[in-house]
Motif scaffolding. Structure first.
Motif, PDB file in Angstrom:
ATOM      1  N   ALA A 209       0.820  -1.203   0.000  1.00  0.00           N
ATOM      2  CA  ALA A 209       0.000   0.000   0.000  1.00  0.00           C
ATOM      3  C   ALA A 209       0.859   1.260   0.000  1.00  0.00           C
ATOM      4  O   ALA A 209       0.547   2.240  -0.702  1.00  0.00           O
ATOM      5  CB  ALA A 209      -0.929  -0.014   1.214  1.00  0.00           C
ATOM      6  N   GLU A 210       1.929   1.246   0.768  1.00  0.00           N
ATOM      7  CA  GLU A 210       2.791   2.424   0.862  1.00  0.00           C
ATOM      8  C   GLU A 210       3.528   2.707  -0.444  1.00  0.00           C
ATOM      9  O   GLU A 210       3.858   3.865  -0.733  1.00  0.00           O
ATOM     10  CB  GLU A 210       3.807   2.235   1.991  1.00  0.00           C
ATOM     11  N   ASN A 211       3.774   1.650  -1.222  1.00  0.00           N
ATOM     12  CA  ASN A 211       4.596   1.807  -2.427  1.00  0.00           C
ATOM     13  C   ASN A 211       3.831   1.624  -3.731  1.00  0.00           C
ATOM     14  O   ASN A 211       4.431   1.690  -4.810  1.00  0.00           O
ATOM     15  CB  ASN A 211       5.770   0.822  -2.372  1.00  0.00           C
ATOM     16  N   GLY A 212       2.518   1.399  -3.657  1.00  0.00           N
ATOM     17  CA  GLY A 212       1.723   1.243  -4.878  1.00  0.00           C
ATOM     18  C   GLY A 212       2.093   0.011  -5.676  1.00  0.00           C
ATOM     19  O   GLY A 212       2.168   0.056  -6.910  1.00  0.00           O
ATOM     20  N   ILE A 213       2.315  -1.103  -4.990  1.00  0.00           N
ATOM     21  CA  ILE A 213       2.733  -2.352  -5.639  1.00  0.00           C
ATOM     22  C   ILE A 213       1.602  -3.372  -5.545  1.00  0.00           C
ATOM     23  O   ILE A 213       1.088  -3.642  -4.456  1.00  0.00           O
ATOM     24  CB  ILE A 213       4.002  -2.917  -4.970  1.00  0.00           C
ATOM     25  N   VAL A 214       1.224  -3.963  -6.663  1.00  0.00           N
ATOM     26  CA  VAL A 214       0.227  -5.026  -6.671  1.00  0.00           C
ATOM     27  C   VAL A 214       0.891  -6.331  -6.238  1.00  0.00           C
ATOM     28  O   VAL A 214       1.947  -6.699  -6.763  1.00  0.00           O
ATOM     29  CB  VAL A 214      -0.409  -5.188  -8.067  1.00  0.00           C
ATOM     30  N   VAL A 215       0.267  -7.029  -5.293  1.00  0.00           N
ATOM     31  CA  VAL A 215       0.794  -8.295  -4.794  1.00  0.00           C
ATOM     32  C   VAL A 215       0.140  -9.450  -5.546  1.00  0.00           C
ATOM     33  O   VAL A 215      -1.086  -9.486  -5.701  1.00  0.00           O
ATOM     34  CB  VAL A 215       0.528  -8.450  -3.285  1.00  0.00           C
ATOM     35  N   ALA A 216       0.960 -10.391  -6.010  1.00  0.00           N
ATOM     36  CA  ALA A 216       0.475 -11.637  -6.607  1.00  0.00           C
ATOM     37  C   ALA A 216       0.940 -12.780  -5.724  1.00  0.00           C
ATOM     38  O   ALA A 216       2.119 -13.134  -5.725  1.00  0.00           O
ATOM     39  CB  ALA A 216       1.013 -11.801  -8.027  1.00  0.00           C
ATOM     40  N   SER A 217       0.020 -13.336  -4.942  1.00  0.00           N
ATOM     41  CA  SER A 217       0.344 -14.443  -4.040  1.00  0.00           C
ATOM     42  C   SER A 217       0.058 -15.757  -4.747  1.00  0.00           C
ATOM     43  O   SER A 217      -1.079 -16.060  -5.090  1.00  0.00           O
ATOM     44  CB  SER A 217      -0.499 -14.340  -2.766  1.00  0.00           C
ATOM     45  N   ASP A 218       1.113 -16.530  -4.962  1.00  0.00           N
ATOM     46  CA  ASP A 218       0.998 -17.840  -5.602  1.00  0.00           C
ATOM     47  C   ASP A 218       0.791 -18.868  -4.497  1.00  0.00           C
ATOM     48  O   ASP A 218       1.730 -19.241  -3.795  1.00  0.00           O
ATOM     49  CB  ASP A 218       2.272 -18.107  -6.403  1.00  0.00           C
ATOM     50  N   PHE A 219      -0.456 -19.340  -4.360  1.00  0.00           N
ATOM     51  CA  PHE A 219      -0.851 -20.232  -3.261  1.00  0.00           C
ATOM     52  C   PHE A 219      -1.064 -21.653  -3.778  1.00  0.00           C
ATOM     53  O   PHE A 219      -1.965 -22.361  -3.332  1.00  0.00           O
ATOM     54  CB  PHE A 219      -2.126 -19.683  -2.627  1.00  0.00           C
ATOM     55  N   ALA A 220      -0.207 -22.068  -4.710  1.00  0.00           N
ATOM     56  CA  ALA A 220      -0.378 -23.371  -5.366  1.00  0.00           C
ATOM     57  C   ALA A 220      -0.363 -24.531  -4.379  1.00  0.00           C
ATOM     58  O   ALA A 220      -1.031 -25.547  -4.590  1.00  0.00           O
ATOM     59  CB  ALA A 220       0.704 -23.574  -6.423  1.00  0.00           C
ATOM     60  N   PRO A 238      -5.791  -8.469   6.787  1.00  0.00           N
ATOM     61  CA  PRO A 238      -6.671  -7.314   6.574  1.00  0.00           C
ATOM     62  C   PRO A 238      -6.122  -6.392   5.479  1.00  0.00           C
ATOM     63  O   PRO A 238      -4.932  -6.064   5.465  1.00  0.00           O
ATOM     64  CB  PRO A 238      -6.663  -6.606   7.939  1.00  0.00           C
ATOM     65  N   GLY A 239      -6.985  -6.024   4.536  1.00  0.00           N
ATOM     66  CA  GLY A 239      -6.580  -5.137   3.455  1.00  0.00           C
ATOM     67  C   GLY A 239      -5.946  -5.829   2.273  1.00  0.00           C
ATOM     68  O   GLY A 239      -5.582  -5.170   1.286  1.00  0.00           O
ATOM     69  N   ALA A 240      -5.817  -7.158   2.315  1.00  0.00           N
ATOM     70  CA  ALA A 240      -5.133  -7.869   1.223  1.00  0.00           C
ATOM     71  C   ALA A 240      -5.824  -7.650  -0.115  1.00  0.00           C
ATOM     72  O   ALA A 240      -5.167  -7.442  -1.139  1.00  0.00           O
ATOM     73  CB  ALA A 240      -5.039  -9.360   1.551  1.00  0.00           C
ATOM     74  N   LYS A 241      -7.160  -7.703  -0.125  1.00  0.00           N
ATOM     75  CA  LYS A 241      -7.877  -7.550  -1.398  1.00  0.00           C
ATOM     76  C   LYS A 241      -7.747  -6.148  -1.983  1.00  0.00           C
ATOM     77  O   LYS A 241      -8.013  -5.945  -3.161  1.00  0.00           O
ATOM     78  CB  LYS A 241      -9.359  -7.911  -1.215  1.00  0.00           C
ATOM     79  N   GLU A 242      -7.322  -5.192  -1.171  1.00  0.00           N
ATOM     80  CA  GLU A 242      -7.139  -3.831  -1.667  1.00  0.00           C
ATOM     81  C   GLU A 242      -5.830  -3.672  -2.430  1.00  0.00           C
ATOM     82  O   GLU A 242      -5.664  -2.719  -3.194  1.00  0.00           O
ATOM     83  CB  GLU A 242      -7.181  -2.845  -0.500  1.00  0.00           C
ATOM     84  N   VAL A 243      -4.903  -4.599  -2.228  1.00  0.00           N
ATOM     85  CA  VAL A 243      -3.575  -4.450  -2.842  1.00  0.00           C
ATOM     86  C   VAL A 243      -3.183  -5.612  -3.753  1.00  0.00           C
ATOM     87  O   VAL A 243      -2.132  -5.539  -4.399  1.00  0.00           O
ATOM     88  CB  VAL A 243      -2.475  -4.263  -1.775  1.00  0.00           C
ATOM     89  N   GLY A 244      -3.990  -6.668  -3.828  1.00  0.00           N
ATOM     90  CA  GLY A 244      -3.517  -7.770  -4.649  1.00  0.00           C
ATOM     91  C   GLY A 244      -4.483  -8.902  -4.850  1.00  0.00           C
ATOM     92  O   GLY A 244      -5.666  -8.826  -4.489  1.00  0.00           O
ATOM     93  N   VAL A 245      -3.964  -9.966  -5.444  1.00  0.00           N
ATOM     94  CA  VAL A 245      -4.732 -11.162  -5.762  1.00  0.00           C
ATOM     95  C   VAL A 245      -3.947 -12.391  -5.341  1.00  0.00           C
ATOM     96  O   VAL A 245      -2.722 -12.346  -5.167  1.00  0.00           O
ATOM     97  CB  VAL A 245      -5.055 -11.261  -7.276  1.00  0.00           C
ATOM     98  N   GLU A 246      -4.670 -13.481  -5.189  1.00  0.00           N
ATOM     99  CA  GLU A 246      -4.055 -14.767  -4.884  1.00  0.00           C
ATOM    100  C   GLU A 246      -4.396 -15.747  -5.995  1.00  0.00           C
ATOM    101  O   GLU A 246      -5.531 -15.771  -6.489  1.00  0.00           O
ATOM    102  CB  GLU A 246      -4.565 -15.295  -3.542  1.00  0.00           C
ATOM    103  N   PHE A 247      -3.413 -16.548  -6.368  1.00  0.00           N
ATOM    104  CA  PHE A 247      -3.614 -17.578  -7.387  1.00  0.00           C
ATOM    105  C   PHE A 247      -3.702 -18.937  -6.708  1.00  0.00           C
ATOM    106  O   PHE A 247      -2.819 -19.310  -5.930  1.00  0.00           O
ATOM    107  CB  PHE A 247      -2.471 -17.560  -8.397  1.00  0.00           C
ATOM    108  N   TYR A 248      -4.770 -19.654  -7.022  1.00  0.00           N
ATOM    109  CA  TYR A 248      -4.984 -20.982  -6.444  1.00  0.00           C
ATOM    110  C   TYR A 248      -5.188 -21.961  -7.587  1.00  0.00           C
ATOM    111  O   TYR A 248      -5.707 -21.609  -8.654  1.00  0.00           O
ATOM    112  CB  TYR A 248      -6.212 -20.978  -5.528  1.00  0.00           C
ATOM    113  N   THR A 249      -4.773 -23.195  -7.372  1.00  0.00           N
ATOM    114  CA  THR A 249      -4.905 -24.222  -8.401  1.00  0.00           C
ATOM    115  C   THR A 249      -5.396 -25.520  -7.781  1.00  0.00           C
ATOM    116  O   THR A 249      -5.109 -25.800  -6.605  1.00  0.00           O
ATOM    117  CB  THR A 249      -3.552 -24.461  -9.109  1.00  0.00           C
ATOM    118  N   LEU A 250      -6.115 -26.303  -8.569  1.00  0.00           N
ATOM    119  CA  LEU A 250      -6.544 -27.622  -8.111  1.00  0.00           C
ATOM    120  C   LEU A 250      -5.476 -28.688  -8.357  1.00  0.00           C
ATOM    121  O   LEU A 250      -5.634 -29.836  -7.945  1.00  0.00           O
ATOM    122  CB  LEU A 250      -7.847 -28.029  -8.802  1.00  0.00           C
TER     123      LEU A 250
END
Length: 402
Positions: A209-220, A238-250
């Motif tokens: 949030a402080e640096n304007g960076i989108v987070v991509a969490s690879d939760f494979a 808290p606030g995770a959805k405001e700064v990024g996304v998580e990738f999940y796979t089956l």
């Protein structure tokens, strides 16, 4: 007729690839597979612990769901562009039950052709040529592929044992922080097998949030945690959805690697961008596979517990064998990998080659995951306990430890 007997048709003029094709990183695993296959073709019994391909079949109730859905004429037509609502609802339900995370199925879930697809597409969605992406080192090499396709640049975040293989945000220079637009994280981690606490993700949200960076969490490997500990999702912070996304796979949770089903979850703007790009490339997954994926997510999760228990038993059997030969290493807390230090006098590549040539055991050299992977090899717990113990015994016969 042999392939060489077919008429050859050389181009009438030189056909040149686009510049981006020449800038793609070397496919590390393709080279590893070639080495292993040469040994197998020569008649050797190779114990292949170098790859990350689940070795047991998809649970039967999921296969049955696909067989039944394949006969449904509804799924013989094009699927909705962004996928069926029932599948997005299923992943939202699973995330709420497993992590307490609330997701809007329509705006916060994007269906992917496997998690890798989303990980490679995201840099193309968010980065312009010359933009900067933060990537873990060591890390999953396909992060690099997406950045290369975007013609962007990378800055590597070292993952060191003395920091529990977590990036040190304080150590990232201000000039890098201010340029970066995207950051990849991956816990449970491939290749180090480290896990991340909630406090780390809370720090991540603040940093992003402080640096304007989108987070991509690879939760494979999100389902695979040992010793009674469930891995933490980035979206639990808290606030995770405001700064990024998580990738999940089956692929790992349900042994569905060949089915190619994944999701991007979280930030609505990013999810919308992913859907927009995919509208121009795909017409979503085959409906029968979507129905089977929903069955996997909503049916009893006993199969997941059994799978995790199997990997934990394999881990314990393998590390018991390592203890017998004097190879000291930390047990993994998650994923189905082990991250093992190489003996003195060897690089990760030379040691991996020695194990393949002399012990007929294939492992992945750490240098293939980045410069800070040097000094380690990655071992996959993707064969039986018996074969894992045999691998340890063969390595012990080389007399390198103890």
């Amino acid at each position: 007729m042999k392939s060489t007997d077919y008429p050859q048709h050389p181009s009438a003029f030189p056909i040149q690839p686009a510049d981006v094709m020449t800038q793609l990183p070397t496919q590390f695993f393709a080279t590893l597979v070639q080495k292993v296959n040469r040994e197998i073709s020569a008649g050797h019994d190779v114990i292949n612990l170098g790859q990350g391909n689940p070795d047991t079949p998809t649970p039967s109730h999921i296969v049955t769901a696909l067989q039944e859905a394949a006969a449904n004429p509804l799924y013989h037509k094009y699927s909705p562009f962004t996928g069926y609502g029932f599948l997005k609802e299923a992943i939202a339900k699973r995330y709420f039950e497993d992590y307490g995370v609330v997701l809007d199925p329509e705006t916060e879930v994007a269906i992917l052709f496997g998690g890798k697809t989303g990980l490679v597409q995201l840099p193309q969605i968010l980065l312009n040529p010359g933009d900067l992406c933060l990537v873990p080192d060591p890390g999953y090499p396909d992060y690099w592929s997406g950045v290369a396709l975007a013609k962007a640049e990378m800055s590597f975040m070292p993952l060191r044992k003395d920091n529990a293989f977590l990036p040190d945000y304080a150590g990232i220079p201000e000039s890098v922080r201010k340029r970066a637009k995207l950051m990849f994280l991956n816990y449970p981690n491939n290749p180090t097998s480290a896990t991340a606490p909630l406090s780390f993700y809370e720090d991540t949200v603040k940093f992003a949030a402080e640096n304007g960076i989108v987070v991509a969490s690879d939760f494979a490997y999100g389902a695979i945690g040992f010793d009674g500990r469930r891995p933490v999702s980035f979206l639990q912070a808290p606030g995770a959805k405001e700064v990024g996304v998580e990738f999940y796979t089956l692929s790992k949770t349900y042994n569905m690697a060949g089915w190619r089903v994944g999701f991007a979850l979280g930030n609505r703007e990013v999810v919308s961008m992913i859907n927009l790009l995919q509208d121009h490339i795909y017409v979503s997954l085959f409906g029968g596979i979507q129905a089977a994926a929903a069955e996997a997510l909503t049916a009893s999760q006993a199969c997941v517990g059994e799978l995790v228990g199997r990997y934990e038993s394999r881990r314990d059997a393998f590390f018991g064998g390592l203890a017998e030969i004097g190879w000291e290493a930390d047990k993994p807390g998650g994923s189905f990998f082990s991250w093992l230090p190489v003996p003195k006098g060897h690089t990760s590549a030379s040691f991996a080659d020695l194990l393949l040539q002399k012990a007929k055991v294939a492992v992945a050299p750490g240098i293939g995951f980045g410069d800070h992977g040097e000094g380690y090899v990655r071992v996959g717990l993707l064969t039986s306990e018996e074969r894992l113990r045999e691998a340890a015994r063969r390595i012990g016969e080389l007399g390198l430890f103890g």
